[in-house]
Design an enzyme around this catalytic site. Structure first.
Site, PDB file in Angstrom:
ATOM      1  N   HIS A 119       0.846  -1.190   0.000  1.00  0.00           N
ATOM      2  CA  HIS A 119       0.000   0.000   0.000  1.00  0.00           C
ATOM      3  C   HIS A 119       0.881   1.239   0.000  1.00  0.00           C
ATOM      4  O   HIS A 119       2.072   1.164   0.259  1.00  0.00           O
ATOM      5  CB  HIS A 119      -0.959   0.027   1.197  1.00  0.00           C
ATOM      6  CG  HIS A 119      -0.282   0.196   2.515  1.00  0.00           C
ATOM      7  ND1 HIS A 119       0.303  -0.850   3.195  1.00  0.00           N
ATOM      8  CD2 HIS A 119      -0.089   1.296   3.290  1.00  0.00           C
ATOM      9  CE1 HIS A 119       0.822  -0.411   4.328  1.00  0.00           C
ATOM     10  NE2 HIS A 119       0.604   0.898   4.405  1.00  0.00           N
ATOM     11  N   GLU A 175       2.076  11.847 -10.791  1.00  0.00           N
ATOM     12  CA  GLU A 175       2.310  11.943 -12.224  1.00  0.00           C
ATOM     13  C   GLU A 175       1.356  10.999 -12.943  1.00  0.00           C
ATOM     14  O   GLU A 175       1.096   9.898 -12.471  1.00  0.00           O
ATOM     15  CB  GLU A 175       3.758  11.541 -12.539  1.00  0.00           C
ATOM     16  CG  GLU A 175       4.088  11.472 -14.007  1.00  0.00           C
ATOM     17  CD  GLU A 175       5.478  10.899 -14.271  1.00  0.00           C
ATOM     18  OE1 GLU A 175       5.855  10.854 -15.453  1.00  0.00           O
ATOM     19  OE2 GLU A 175       6.164  10.475 -13.322  1.00  0.00           O
TER      20      GLU A 175
END
Length: 139
Positions: free
Chosen positions: A7, A115
């Site tokens: 995670h 991004e």
């Protein structure tokens, strides 16, 4: 042996603002909320948000550290417009060779850099092999 990324956890100053960003702008699936936490499924990843109001956040603006998500070339304009329409802080990207594909750099409400990238690792390695003879490649 490491198997995969388990995670990604972000410290956030305002949980509600961050829930809005990851759910409504990036279209993550909200899985749970608590008093100071929220979990999402986003691009196949478990994203955890933990509200921590009293930590310094100034240094994050000076780092290139970021997480990149893959998008298709055909979705690049859609995502760029979506981020603009939602007043997301879009960063000036670096100058790129077309072989390096396209990217949109932006920040979440706490300044974490993200991004959206249309390339793959293979694209990047092939480009570097062609254009950057000073680099060393390993098998």
């Amino acid at each position: 042996m490491l198997k995969s990324i388990n995670h990604i956890c972000f410290s956030v100053r305002n949980l509600n603002d961050s829930i809005h960003f990851y759910r409504d702008i990036l279209l993550g699936k909200l899985l749970l909320t608590g008093k100071k936490t929220a979990y999402f499924k986003l691009a196949g990843l478990w994203i955890a948000l933990n509200e921590e109001k009293d930590i310094p956040r100034n240094e994050i603006h000076f780092s290139y550290t970021h997480i990149a998500f893959t998008i298709d070339d055909s979705e690049f304009k859609y995502w760029h417009q979506r981020l603009k329409d939602n007043n997301v802080n879009i960063l000036e990207g670096r100058v790129r060779d077309i072989r390096d594909r396209q990217s949109i750099y932006f920040t979440d409400p706490d300044g974490h850099k993200l991004e959206l990238h249309t390339g793959t690792l293979e694209n990047r390695l092939n480009y570097y092999k062609e254009a950057k003879p000073h680099m060393t490649f390993y098998k």
